[in-house]
Write an enzyme that holds these catalytic residues in place. Structure first.
Site, short mmCIF file in Angstrom:
data_model
loop_
_atom_site.label_atom_id
_atom_site.label_comp_id
_atom_site.label_asym_id
_atom_site.label_seq_id
_atom_site.Cartn_x
_atom_site.Cartn_y
_atom_site.Cartn_z
N ASP A 181 -11.56 0.56 0.90
CA ASP A 181 -11.79 -0.17 2.10
C ASP A 181 -12.43 0.92 3.05
O ASP A 181 -14.15 0.13 3.59
CB ASP A 181 -10.51 0.47 3.30
CG ASP A 181 -9.44 -0.59 2.91
OD1 ASP A 181 -9.31 -0.95 1.95
OD2 ASP A 181 -8.21 -0.12 2.96
N ASN B 34 2.87 0.19 8.20
CA ASN B 34 2.20 1.61 8.61
C ASN B 34 2.05 2.71 7.66
O ASN B 34 2.80 3.54 7.50
CB ASN B 34 2.79 2.18 9.91
CG ASN B 34 1.93 3.59 10.56
OD1 ASN B 34 1.44 4.30 10.01
ND2 ASN B 34 2.04 3.63 12.18
N LYS B 35 0.67 2.78 7.11
CA LYS B 35 0.81 4.49 5.82
C LYS B 35 1.54 5.61 6.41
O LYS B 35 1.76 5.78 6.08
CB LYS B 35 -0.23 4.15 5.46
CG LYS B 35 -1.11 2.74 4.97
CD LYS B 35 -2.28 2.79 3.25
CE LYS B 35 -3.59 3.25 4.31
NZ LYS B 35 -4.62 2.92 3.42
#
Length: 291
Positions: A23, A66-67
């Site tokens: 990303d 939510n990583k």
């Protein structure tokens, strides 16, 4: 841009997420009019010309993961790391220094297809217990926890090594095949690329297990209403799908997906305007240097 991408990748790990860097890399290295093949060690980006006649549509499942607050993501990272170490030991490599499945392939000098054969030979499909992993590596449970596992995977008792390694190597092969088709541009390129996207999604869902019921439903809807290929994008367990849709079917596709997925749920309906849109390769972040 490369330096900033690498800094951002390292920064995310300070919140406890063992992230990769895809990303961050595309955010800085993207260029208008071209997709990018991102490779690491060293970080580099290669132009990939997408075929004309198809649009890429983003659809938000409206499910958030939510990583940093959950262990799903880090467990997959650890499973890949453990698979790396077992494969390395089986092939006589210094397993203590190997962290990524890519390292095993590079050290052995083999193709991705050959690595898939080795996965079949070395790893078993049944989950590995921490005791079995320790026995394979010749280490204690304390050494496993302190030297290999991340903080939020200390209490995990079983790991799926075969499935994760098989997904990673097959997915890497699909990426290279995608680029090859784009470069060669055969008459049926769009169909071939769509098939790769669908294979990728099946592997994400069944081998890497990073989908969720809403993503499964959304992919089914997209394929039902004209997408040639559809898959999740990002870390998984929520987030978005990306679908390849023939440009002449785009308007009908958008209308039908809105009706079938977003207008059947009040929460999704509230987010609809920002959740479904066609896109094309655009420019990444710019760095302004004061003269």
């Amino acid at each position: 841009q490369v330096e900033l991408a690498e800094i951002c990748t390292k920064s995310e790990r300070y919140i406890g997420t063992e992230g990769g860097g895809m990303d961050q890399s595309i955010s800085f290295l993207a260029e208008e009019g071209t997709a990018k093949l991102i490779e690491f060690s060293p970080l580099r980006a290669t132009d990939v010309r997408l075929p004309s006649g198809a649009a890429f549509v983003i659809a938000n499942s409206c499910v958030e993961m939510n990583k940093a607050a959950t262990s799903h993501y880090n467990i997959r990272v650890m499973e890949c790391r453990l698979a790396t170490k077992l494969l390395s030991k089986a092939k006589g490599l210094d397993w203590k220094k190997k962290l990524r499945l890519h390292d095993v392939q590079t050290n052995l000098g083999l193709s991705l297809e050959e690595m898939l054969t080795i996965v079949e030979e070395v790893l078993h499909p049944e989950p590995y217990s921490t005791e079995e992993i320790c026995k394979c590596l010749g280490i204690s449970l304390e050494e496993l926890r302190s030297q290999i596992l991340s903080q939020n995977t200390q209490d995990v008792s079983t790991f799926k090594l075969y499935q994760r390694a098989k997904h990673v190597y097959s997915e890497a092969a699909r990426v290279l095949e995608f680029k090859k088709i784009c470069n060669e541009a055969p008459a049926n390129a769009i169909q071939l690329l769509g098939e790769l996207m669908n294979q990728s999604y099946i592997s994400c869902r069944e081998m890497y297990e990073c989908s969720c019921p809403e993503l499964d439903r959304l992919v089914d809807i997209c394929l039902q209403f004209g997408a040639i290929g559809s898959r999740l994008t990002g870390a998984g367990w929520g987030g978005c799908t990306v679908s390849m849709v023939p440009t002449d079917k785009l308007n009908t596709f958008l209308k039908n997906v809105k009706k079938a997925y977003y207008q059947t749920d009040a929460q999704r309906l509230a987010l609809e305007n920002n959740s479904l849109f066609a896109t094309k390769p655009g420019r990444g972040a710019l760095v302004f240097v004061e003269a």
